[in-house]
Scaffold this motif. Structure first.
Motif, PDB file in Angstrom:
ATOM      1  N   VAL A   1      -3.002   5.992  10.172  1.00 12.36           N
ATOM      2  CA  VAL A   1      -3.048   5.616   8.862  1.00 12.36           C
ATOM      3  C   VAL A   1      -2.823   4.460   8.970  1.00 12.36           C
ATOM      4  O   VAL A   1      -3.360   3.729   8.184  1.00 12.36           O
ATOM      5  CB  VAL A   1      -2.454   6.593   7.845  1.00 12.36           C
TER       6      VAL A   1
ATOM      7  N   ILE B   1       3.624   5.756   3.611  1.00  7.49           N
ATOM      8  CA  ILE B   1       3.116   7.481   3.102  1.00  7.49           C
ATOM      9  C   ILE B   1       4.022   7.895   3.012  1.00  7.49           C
ATOM     10  O   ILE B   1       5.064   8.094   3.523  1.00  7.49           O
ATOM     11  CB  ILE B   1       2.775   7.381   4.860  1.00  7.49           C
TER      12      ILE B   1
ATOM     13  N   VAL C   1       0.295   5.091   0.053  1.00  3.34           N
ATOM     14  CA  VAL C   1      -0.744   5.998   0.727  1.00  3.34           C
ATOM     15  C   VAL C   1      -0.138   7.869   0.350  1.00  3.34           C
ATOM     16  O   VAL C   1       1.258   8.172   0.396  1.00  3.34           O
ATOM     17  CB  VAL C   1      -0.693   5.525   2.387  1.00  3.34           C
ATOM     18  N   HIS C   2      -0.536   8.651  -0.721  1.00  2.00           N
ATOM     19  CA  HIS C   2       0.154  10.002  -0.919  1.00  2.00           C
ATOM     20  C   HIS C   2      -1.196  11.374   0.240  1.00  2.00           C
ATOM     21  O   HIS C   2      -2.562  11.056   0.578  1.00  2.00           O
ATOM     22  CB  HIS C   2      -0.243  10.733  -1.734  1.00  2.00           C
TER      23      HIS C   2
ATOM     24  N   PRO D   1       0.252  -1.283   0.353  1.00  2.00           N
ATOM     25  CA  PRO D   1      -0.706   0.318  -0.111  1.00  2.00           C
ATOM     26  C   PRO D   1       0.941   1.314   0.344  1.00  2.00           C
ATOM     27  O   PRO D   1       2.337   1.701   0.920  1.00  2.00           O
ATOM     28  CB  PRO D   1      -0.873   0.336   0.623  1.00  2.00           C
TER      29      PRO D   1
ATOM     30  N   ILE E   1      -4.894   0.846   7.497  1.00  2.00           N
ATOM     31  CA  ILE E   1      -4.311   0.226   6.115  1.00  2.00           C
ATOM     32  C   ILE E   1      -4.150  -1.160   6.845  1.00  2.00           C
ATOM     33  O   ILE E   1      -4.346  -2.574   5.878  1.00  2.00           O
ATOM     34  CB  ILE E   1      -3.438   1.000   5.793  1.00  2.00           C
TER      35      ILE E   1
END
Length: 61
Positions: free
Chosen positions: A24, A41, A4-5, A2, A28
């Motif tokens: 976060v 991230i 994430v931005h 994964p 996830i």
């Protein structure tokens, strides 16, 4: 993996950003089953001069 931005306006402390990343990552992991070490991230902090809502820069509010 994964990825994430997160885009946000600058001004949060190191501690706030670190806690957000922990939260976060936990979300996830909980919802995808991915191992935490595979969660990446990217934080993109913008200055208030580089973000506008309804044509008004945040710096001008």
């Amino acid at each position: 993996m994964p990825l994430v931005h997160i885009d946000l306006i600058e001004g949060r402390s190191h501690e706030q950003l670190a806690q957000m990343c922990k939260d976060v990552t936990a979300a996830i992991v909980k919802n995808t089953g991915a191992p935490a070490e595979h969660v990446h991230i990217v934080l993109n902090e913008m200055s208030k001069d580089h973000y506008s809502v309804a044509g008004v820069l945040k710096a001008d509010e």
